[in-house]
Design a protein around this motif. Structure first.
Motif, PDB file in Angstrom:
ATOM      1  N   ARG A  54     -13.014   4.757  25.606  1.00  0.00           N
ATOM      2  CA  ARG A  54     -12.907   4.008  24.748  1.00  0.00           C
ATOM      3  C   ARG A  54     -11.917   3.555  23.607  1.00  0.00           C
ATOM      4  N   LEU A  55     -11.317   4.668  23.497  1.00  0.00           N
ATOM      5  CA  LEU A  55     -10.287   4.458  22.826  1.00  0.00           C
ATOM      6  C   LEU A  55      -8.780   4.146  24.045  1.00  0.00           C
ATOM      7  N   ILE A  56      -9.287   4.399  25.251  1.00  0.00           N
ATOM      8  CA  ILE A  56      -8.107   3.640  26.756  1.00  0.00           C
ATOM      9  C   ILE A  56      -8.067   2.625  26.124  1.00  0.00           C
ATOM     10  N   LEU A  57      -9.204   1.741  26.440  1.00  0.00           N
ATOM     11  CA  LEU A  57      -9.461   0.007  25.812  1.00  0.00           C
ATOM     12  C   LEU A  57      -8.916   0.154  25.175  1.00  0.00           C
ATOM     13  N   THR A  58      -9.057   0.491  23.876  1.00  0.00           N
ATOM     14  CA  THR A  58      -8.321   0.159  22.067  1.00  0.00           C
ATOM     15  C   THR A  58      -6.992   0.036  22.395  1.00  0.00           C
ATOM     16  N   GLY A  59      -6.459   0.766  23.133  1.00  0.00           N
ATOM     17  CA  GLY A  59      -5.380   0.958  23.317  1.00  0.00           C
ATOM     18  C   GLY A  59      -4.418  -0.832  24.440  1.00  0.00           C
ATOM     19  N   GLY A  60      -5.330  -1.018  24.788  1.00  0.00           N
ATOM     20  CA  GLY A  60      -5.070  -2.384  25.589  1.00  0.00           C
ATOM     21  C   GLY A  60      -5.243  -3.269  24.637  1.00  0.00           C
ATOM     22  N   VAL A  61      -6.034  -3.273  24.022  1.00  0.00           N
ATOM     23  CA  VAL A  61      -6.445  -3.869  23.105  1.00  0.00           C
ATOM     24  C   VAL A  61      -4.744  -4.609  22.044  1.00  0.00           C
ATOM     25  N   ALA A  62      -4.402  -2.982  21.248  1.00  0.00           N
ATOM     26  CA  ALA A  62      -3.496  -3.463  20.219  1.00  0.00           C
ATOM     27  C   ALA A  62      -1.917  -3.643  21.096  1.00  0.00           C
ATOM     28  N   ALA A  63      -1.940  -3.410  22.284  1.00  0.00           N
ATOM     29  CA  ALA A  63      -0.868  -4.182  22.841  1.00  0.00           C
ATOM     30  C   ALA A  63      -1.098  -5.169  23.077  1.00  0.00           C
ATOM     31  N   LEU A  64      -2.558  -5.707  22.920  1.00  0.00           N
ATOM     32  CA  LEU A  64      -2.189  -7.538  23.573  1.00  0.00           C
ATOM     33  C   LEU A  64      -2.422  -8.756  21.709  1.00  0.00           C
ATOM     34  N   VAL A  65      -3.144  -7.601  20.438  1.00  0.00           N
ATOM     35  CA  VAL A  65      -2.461  -8.035  19.041  1.00  0.00           C
ATOM     36  C   VAL A  65      -1.009  -7.964  18.565  1.00  0.00           C
ATOM     37  N   ALA A  66      -0.658  -6.838  18.880  1.00  0.00           N
ATOM     38  CA  ALA A  66       1.213  -6.956  19.484  1.00  0.00           C
ATOM     39  C   ALA A  66       1.544  -8.253  19.564  1.00  0.00           C
ATOM     40  N   ASP A  67       0.905  -8.119  21.304  1.00  0.00           N
ATOM     41  CA  ASP A  67       2.115  -9.876  21.414  1.00  0.00           C
ATOM     42  C   ASP A  67       1.221 -11.065  20.731  1.00  0.00           C
ATOM     43  N   ALA A  68      -0.104 -10.362  20.298  1.00  0.00           N
ATOM     44  CA  ALA A  68      -0.227 -12.323  19.877  1.00  0.00           C
ATOM     45  C   ALA A  68       0.640 -12.180  18.165  1.00  0.00           C
ATOM     46  N   ALA A  69       0.949 -11.598  17.942  1.00  0.00           N
ATOM     47  CA  ALA A  69       1.539 -11.422  16.590  1.00  0.00           C
ATOM     48  C   ALA A  69       3.143 -11.750  16.875  1.00  0.00           C
ATOM     49  N   THR A  70       3.490 -11.829  18.083  1.00  0.00           N
ATOM     50  CA  THR A  70       4.559 -13.371  18.953  1.00  0.00           C
ATOM     51  C   THR A  70       4.521 -14.102  19.315  1.00  0.00           C
ATOM     52  N   GLY A  71       3.267 -14.154  19.313  1.00  0.00           N
ATOM     53  CA  GLY A  71       2.490 -16.088  19.556  1.00  0.00           C
ATOM     54  C   GLY A  71       2.072 -15.562  21.198  1.00  0.00           C
ATOM     55  N   SER A  72       2.235 -14.916  21.772  1.00  0.00           N
ATOM     56  CA  SER A  72       1.416 -14.487  22.793  1.00  0.00           C
ATOM     57  C   SER A  72      -0.012 -14.503  23.168  1.00  0.00           C
ATOM     58  N   VAL A  73      -0.852 -15.379  22.827  1.00  0.00           N
ATOM     59  CA  VAL A  73      -2.194 -15.007  22.874  1.00  0.00           C
ATOM     60  C   VAL A  73      -2.492 -15.345  24.267  1.00  0.00           C
ATOM     61  N   HIS A  74      -3.755 -13.634  23.818  1.00  0.00           N
ATOM     62  CA  HIS A  74      -4.583 -14.258  25.311  1.00  0.00           C
ATOM     63  C   HIS A  74      -5.762 -14.094  25.196  1.00  0.00           C
ATOM     64  N   HIS A  75      -6.660 -14.533  25.204  1.00  0.00           N
ATOM     65  CA  HIS A  75      -8.160 -14.293  24.181  1.00  0.00           C
ATOM     66  C   HIS A  75      -8.712 -13.603  25.054  1.00  0.00           C
ATOM     67  N   VAL A  76      -9.085 -13.792  26.403  1.00  0.00           N
ATOM     68  CA  VAL A  76      -9.923 -13.969  27.240  1.00  0.00           C
ATOM     69  C   VAL A  76      -9.979 -12.865  27.485  1.00  0.00           C
ATOM     70  N   VAL A  77      -8.834 -11.805  28.086  1.00  0.00           N
ATOM     71  CA  VAL A  77      -8.361 -10.226  28.068  1.00  0.00           C
ATOM     72  C   VAL A  77      -8.432  -9.424  27.178  1.00  0.00           C
ATOM     73  N   LEU A  78      -8.333  -9.912  25.606  1.00  0.00           N
ATOM     74  CA  LEU A  78      -8.479  -9.637  25.035  1.00  0.00           C
ATOM     75  C   LEU A  78     -10.144  -9.126  23.987  1.00  0.00           C
ATOM     76  N   THR A  79     -10.582  -9.881  24.063  1.00  0.00           N
ATOM     77  CA  THR A  79     -11.772 -10.270  24.339  1.00  0.00           C
ATOM     78  C   THR A  79     -12.485  -9.376  25.003  1.00  0.00           C
ATOM     79  N   GLY A  80     -12.422  -9.420  25.686  1.00  0.00           N
ATOM     80  CA  GLY A  80     -13.024  -8.422  26.865  1.00  0.00           C
ATOM     81  C   GLY A  80     -12.773  -7.034  27.070  1.00  0.00           C
TER      82      GLY A  80
END
Length: 251
Positions: A54-80
């Motif tokens: 679970r913590l490993i998956l959260t690391g992937g979420v954290a990376a996507l959230v950081a990208d979202a802060a710069t304008g690259s939003v990936h709702h499906v993968v992040l939410t999944g």
């Protein structure tokens, strides 16, 4: 690292997301290794592996959230990734009980995995709803800061079903709002209601801890010494170095 590579292959990761993902991996590894060393010979079990997943998956979420802060939003993968992590939240506890492997370390590990996911998702929804929404993930961390000044807040709390319900609903609200399927006004209402329930839950715990502290202070000194002799070490006595960050939980 495998999750970061997979995410990069699916949607791509910018430099900020990659750095955050790598930093998350490094910090998690260091803190987890330190906590295992301080756990008094804890034997790693299947439940710990689930929590670590679970913590490993959260690391992937954290990376996507950081990208979202710069304008690259990936709702499906992040939410999944977040939804899978949330679904396995109940699994690690069940596995630990059925295998007879419950422990202080496992309970704390599960608690911190929940907290980190909540913090990461609250940052994500705050990008779209306003930075007030990040309070969803900051409650426990603010609680531990308060515990530095008021040590009586670090006492162990008794189990409480309403606390579990509030924590579970918080996770569901964060994942649903992160999916971006709700109108902005509805999402804001859901987050606001969840924040109110968190305030109430923490207020109940703080009141209980205060009453316990008040009762302890009213005891004569010999009685306090006698009462303390019969108590075991508090389950969550070290709020910072036991695991990732904080205590006590809303779960």
């Amino acid at each position: 690292m495998a999750v970061l590579v997979l995410v990069a292959m699916l949607v791509g990761l910018g430099p900020v997301g990659s750095l955050v993902g790598l930093g998350f991996t490094a910090v998690t590894w260091v803190l987890l290794s330190r906590s295992l060393g301080r756990s008094g010979g804890h034997r790693w079990g299947p439940a710990d592996t689930i929590t670590y997943g679970r913590l490993i998956l959260t690391g992937g979420v954290a990376a996507l959230v950081a990208d979202a802060a710069t304008g690259s939003v990936h709702h499906v993968v992040l939410t999944g990734l977040a939804a899978v992590s949330l679904m396995f939240d109940a699994a690690d506890g069940q596995v630990a009980r059925r295998t007879g492997a419950t422990s202080r370390f496992g309970a704390r590990f599960d608690m911190e995995a929940d907290s980190v996911l909540a913090l990461v998702l609250s940052v994500y929804i705050a990008i779209h709803l306003g930075w007030w929404a990040v309070l969803m993930g900051l409650f426990r961390y603010a609680f531990i800061v308060a515990g530095w000044a008021l040590p009586w807040l670090n006492a162990p709390l008794p189990p409480r079903m309403s606390r579990k319900v509030v924590a579970a609903s918080q996770g569901v609200v964060l994942v649903v709002v992160s999916a971006g399927l709700l109108p902005t006004a509805v999402a804001q209402i859901c987050v606001a209601v969840s924040l109110i329930s968190l305030c109430w839950s923490f207020a109940v715990d703080i009141r209980w801890l205060w009453l316990q502290e008040s009762s302890r202070r009213r005891l004569p000194a010999p009685s306090r010494a006698f009462a303390g002799a019969g108590h075991s070490e508090p389950v969550l006595a070290d709020p910072v170095s036991d695991l990732l960050v904080v205590k006590p939980a809303t779960t």
